[in-house]
Design an enzyme around this catalytic site. Structure first.
Site, PDB file in Angstrom:
ATOM      1  N   ARG A 143       0.823  -1.231   0.000  1.00 34.27           N
ATOM      2  CA  ARG A 143       0.000   0.000   0.000  1.00 34.27           C
ATOM      3  C   ARG A 143       0.849   1.270   0.000  1.00 34.27           C
ATOM      4  O   ARG A 143       0.498   2.275   0.605  1.00 34.27           O
ATOM      5  CB  ARG A 143      -0.963   0.062   1.191  1.00 34.27           C
ATOM      6  CG  ARG A 143      -2.052  -0.923   1.225  1.00 34.27           C
ATOM      7  CD  ARG A 143      -2.968  -0.927  -0.009  1.00 34.27           C
ATOM      8  NE  ARG A 143      -3.626  -2.192  -0.027  1.00 34.27           N
ATOM      9  CZ  ARG A 143      -3.125  -3.263  -0.647  1.00 34.27           C
ATOM     10  NH1 ARG A 143      -2.016  -3.193  -1.361  1.00 34.27           N
ATOM     11  NH2 ARG A 143      -3.752  -4.396  -0.603  1.00 34.27           N
ATOM     12  N   SER A 185     -10.757   0.176   2.951  1.00 35.45           N
ATOM     13  CA  SER A 185     -10.177  -0.081   4.276  1.00 35.45           C
ATOM     14  C   SER A 185      -9.623   1.230   4.838  1.00 35.45           C
ATOM     15  O   SER A 185      -8.877   1.915   4.146  1.00 35.45           O
ATOM     16  CB  SER A 185      -9.035  -1.088   4.170  1.00 35.45           C
ATOM     17  OG  SER A 185      -9.527  -2.297   3.638  1.00 35.45           O
ATOM     18  N   GLU A 195      -5.128   4.344   5.782  1.00 33.49           N
ATOM     19  CA  GLU A 195      -4.798   4.028   4.386  1.00 33.49           C
ATOM     20  C   GLU A 195      -5.211   5.159   3.433  1.00 33.49           C
ATOM     21  O   GLU A 195      -4.422   5.545   2.575  1.00 33.49           O
ATOM     22  CB  GLU A 195      -5.452   2.703   3.987  1.00 33.49           C
ATOM     23  CG  GLU A 195      -5.133   2.311   2.563  1.00 33.49           C
ATOM     24  CD  GLU A 195      -5.846   1.058   2.104  1.00 33.49           C
ATOM     25  OE1 GLU A 195      -5.698   0.005   2.742  1.00 33.49           O
ATOM     26  OE2 GLU A 195      -6.558   1.138   1.086  1.00 33.49           O
TER      27      GLU A 195
HETATM   28  C1  FAD Z   1     -15.630   0.438  -1.491  1.00 28.02           C
HETATM   29  C2  FAD Z   1     -14.134   0.603  -1.669  1.00 28.02           C
HETATM   30  C3  FAD Z   1     -13.315  -0.510  -1.768  1.00 28.02           C
HETATM   31  C4  FAD Z   1     -11.925  -0.367  -1.951  1.00 28.02           C
HETATM   32  N1  FAD Z   1     -11.154  -1.485  -2.031  1.00 28.02           N
HETATM   33  C5  FAD Z   1      -9.814  -1.366  -2.211  1.00 28.02           C
HETATM   34  C6  FAD Z   1      -8.990  -2.525  -2.305  1.00 28.02           C
HETATM   35  O1  FAD Z   1      -9.460  -3.648  -2.267  1.00 28.02           O
HETATM   36  N2  FAD Z   1      -7.661  -2.346  -2.461  1.00 28.02           N
HETATM   37  C7  FAD Z   1      -7.096  -1.111  -2.548  1.00 28.02           C
HETATM   38  O2  FAD Z   1      -5.870  -1.029  -2.701  1.00 28.02           O
HETATM   39  N3  FAD Z   1      -7.857   0.004  -2.461  1.00 28.02           N
HETATM   40  C8  FAD Z   1      -9.192  -0.091  -2.294  1.00 28.02           C
HETATM   41  N4  FAD Z   1      -9.960   1.025  -2.180  1.00 28.02           N
HETATM   42  C9  FAD Z   1      -9.323   2.342  -2.213  1.00 28.02           C
HETATM   43  C10 FAD Z   1      -9.354   3.012  -3.593  1.00 28.02           C
HETATM   44  O3  FAD Z   1     -10.387   2.523  -4.393  1.00 28.02           O
HETATM   45  C11 FAD Z   1      -8.049   2.849  -4.370  1.00 28.02           C
HETATM   46  O4  FAD Z   1      -6.972   3.343  -3.611  1.00 28.02           O
HETATM   47  C12 FAD Z   1      -8.100   3.572  -5.717  1.00 28.02           C
HETATM   48  O5  FAD Z   1      -6.943   3.283  -6.470  1.00 28.02           O
HETATM   49  C13 FAD Z   1      -8.205   5.087  -5.596  1.00 28.02           C
HETATM   50  O6  FAD Z   1      -8.460   5.594  -6.896  1.00 28.02           O
HETATM   51  P1  FAD Z   1      -9.137   7.000  -7.107  1.00 28.02           P
HETATM   52  O7  FAD Z   1      -9.047   7.308  -8.576  1.00 28.02           O
HETATM   53  O8  FAD Z   1     -10.484   7.038  -6.528  1.00 28.02           O
HETATM   54  O9  FAD Z   1      -8.141   7.960  -6.319  1.00 28.02           O
HETATM   55  P2  FAD Z   1      -8.486   9.252  -5.462  1.00 28.02           P
HETATM   56  O10 FAD Z   1      -9.231   8.865  -4.242  1.00 28.02           O
HETATM   57  O11 FAD Z   1      -9.113  10.277  -6.331  1.00 28.02           O
HETATM   58  O12 FAD Z   1      -7.026   9.722  -5.056  1.00 28.02           O
HETATM   59  C14 FAD Z   1      -6.270   8.972  -4.127  1.00 28.02           C
HETATM   60  C15 FAD Z   1      -4.853   9.570  -4.038  1.00 28.02           C
HETATM   61  O13 FAD Z   1      -4.201   9.404  -5.289  1.00 28.02           O
HETATM   62  C16 FAD Z   1      -3.856  10.683  -5.846  1.00 28.02           C
HETATM   63  N5  FAD Z   1      -4.072  10.556  -7.285  1.00 28.02           N
HETATM   64  C17 FAD Z   1      -5.183  10.111  -7.929  1.00 28.02           C
HETATM   65  N6  FAD Z   1      -4.960  10.096  -9.265  1.00 28.02           N
HETATM   66  C18 FAD Z   1      -3.690  10.562  -9.450  1.00 28.02           C
HETATM   67  C19 FAD Z   1      -2.883  10.799 -10.590  1.00 28.02           C
HETATM   68  N7  FAD Z   1      -3.313  10.551 -11.836  1.00 28.02           N
HETATM   69  N8  FAD Z   1      -1.627  11.304 -10.408  1.00 28.02           N
HETATM   70  C20 FAD Z   1      -1.153  11.564  -9.168  1.00 28.02           C
HETATM   71  N9  FAD Z   1      -1.885  11.363  -8.049  1.00 28.02           N
HETATM   72  C21 FAD Z   1      -3.132  10.859  -8.196  1.00 28.02           C
HETATM   73  C22 FAD Z   1      -4.778  11.672  -5.170  1.00 28.02           C
HETATM   74  O14 FAD Z   1      -4.223  12.969  -5.173  1.00 28.02           O
HETATM   75  C23 FAD Z   1      -4.860  11.084  -3.778  1.00 28.02           C
HETATM   76  O15 FAD Z   1      -3.700  11.404  -3.060  1.00 28.02           O
HETATM   77  C24 FAD Z   1     -11.360   0.920  -2.022  1.00 28.02           C
HETATM   78  C25 FAD Z   1     -12.198   2.039  -1.909  1.00 28.02           C
HETATM   79  C26 FAD Z   1     -13.566   1.883  -1.745  1.00 28.02           C
HETATM   80  C27 FAD Z   1     -14.451   3.103  -1.649  1.00 28.02           C
END
Ligand code: FAD
Length: 353
Positions: free
Chosen positions: A164, A241, A345
């Site tokens: 992570r 999480s 996380e």
């Molecule tokens: C129901 C649920 C289940 C989940 N299950 C998992 C799981 O099983 N495993 C897991 O690892 N995660 C899980 N997550 C967490 C999450 O989905 C992941 O971390 C996902 O990759 C985040 O993507 P996002 O586009 O929504 O990022 P955001 O929430 O929009 O951003 C997260 C971080 O990444 C940065 N960021 C986003 N895009 C970029 C980019 N292009 N360049 C630079 N920085 C960037 C943002 O600034 C921020 O710091 C879960 C979340 C939810 C709500």
């Protein structure tokens, strides 16, 4: 698109967060880079936003420019033998991409089905679940380096992936533009590496199933835990999480053994998964549960998911302050019971735990 005072609650899966002073929707790489360069030139704080599924944003919002990543596109860019390299733009939604790979017979990310968010965020925290993580398939990440003010390509080693975590997490130096994954042309999954998934599939750990069987089983397991976004399921209004699983060294293992025996009896054992250097990873969910926080435990309007101890939710009516109060209560309870400091996380914006 450019707008002012956009409410960020509408862009996060927790449905939490106050207004962004400026909000830019960027749908081409040129727009993305121009937006971040302009903000940097003005000394304006920048928040890069994908699907908002790993973000907890302050009730006061964000006093700068939010850049929402909307770039689209997927292309095959090479590979050798049965390995195919697929380059995906940062704004592509992750799970539809996984679904396409599964139906196209490309193995390597099938166990990452159902994870919300966009492709550009997958390297940030080395997204993982059910025995796979993206560090196993990422070949390179193209990014705009805000320090060097240049486009850069980071290979897998340069990404410094760990559990992570990566070179991208905890700092905002890189704007990820696209990610290239190495996938294997195959009808069968990678060997199933996670006991709960193997059990659901009726196979042993290390065996393979079809890509579709792997995806369907992962989605089913995730739905049962409220870990697939579903407007009808308030338990899925989370950031996934909320705490990472602690990794313990020798001294910490002995101390936890002592505390567990003291609290739960001499025969009680905590879950342990081997890590490098004699360390073990334990389960944050187990610690939270044994510290006395059951599924569904609420503090004000914020609640632990009724399906998964590790997800803190906003079932409706909560503010970020409420969610933080619950997170502090849980973290404090685990510290008092077991002497372990849980670490969040999701990325916290404008707030600290
Ligand atoms: C129901 C649920 C289940 C989940 N299950 C998992 C799981 O099983 N495993 C897991 O690892 N995660 C899980 N997550 C967490 C999450 O989905 C992941 O971390 C996902 O990759 C985040 O993507 P996002 O586009 O929504 O990022 P955001 O929430 O929009 O951003 C997260 C971080 O990444 C940065 N960021 C986003 N895009 C970029 C980019 N292009 N360049 C630079 N920085 C960037 C943002 O600034 C921020 O710091 C879960 C979340 C939810 C709500």
């Amino acid at each position: 698109m450019f707008a002012e005072e956009v409410n960020l609650a509408g862009y996060t899966t927790l449905r939490l967060g106050g207004p962004a002073r400026r909000f830019v929707e960027a749908t081409t790489e040129a727009e993305l880079v121009a937006a971040v360069r302009a903000a940097d030139g003005e000394g304006e704080p920048v928040l890069v936003l994908g699907g908002g599924s790993n973000l907890v944003v302050s009730d006061d919002g964000f006093p700068g420019t939010v850049i929402h990543i909307g770039t689209r596109g997927t292309e095959r860019v090479g590979g050798e033998g049965d390995t195919v390299h697929v380059r995906v733009q940062a704004g592509e939604d992750w799970d539809p991409f996984v679904a396409r790979c599964v139906s196209d017979g490309l193995a390597g990310i099938e166990c990452l089905s159902g994870i919300p968010g966009r492709v550009g965020a997958t390297p940030i925290q080395n997204v993982g679940a059910y025995g796979q993580d993206v560090s196993e398939t990422i070949v390179e990440v193209r990014a705009y380096d805000r320090e060097a003010r240049a486009l850069v390509t980071l290979d897998r080693d340069a990404c410094r992936f760990t559990y992570r975590h990566s070179v991208f997490k905890g700092n905002d130096r890189y704007l990820v533009l696209d990610v290239t994954y190495a996938l294997r042309e195959a009808e069968e999954s990678q060997p199933v590496a996670y006991a709960e998934l193997a059990k659901r599939l009726g196979v042993g750990v290390g065996e393979r199933v079809t890509l579709k069987e792997a995806r369907d089983a992962v989605l089913e397991l995730r739905r049962g835990k409220g870990m697939v976004l579903d407007a009808a399921d308030p338990d899925s209004r989370s950031a996934g999480s909320f705490f990472t699983n602690p990794i313990l060294d020798g001294g910490q293992i002995a101390e936890l053994e002592r505390r567990v025996a003291e609290r739960l009896g001499p025969d009680a054992r905590f879950p342990r998964y081997p890590e490098s250097g004699g360390r073990v990873k334990t389960s944050a969910a187990w610690l939270i549960d044994r510290a006395g926080f059951a599924k569904g435990h609420a503090l004000g309007p914020a609640r632990i998911s009724t399906k998964h101890t590790l997800a803190l939710t906003n079932p409706g009516g909560a503010r970020t302050a409420d969610l933080l109060a619950l997170a502090r209560e849980v973290r404090g309870g685990v510290r008092a019971a077991f002497g372990i400091e849980l670490v969040n996380e999701p990325v916290l914006v404008g707030i600290t735990l």
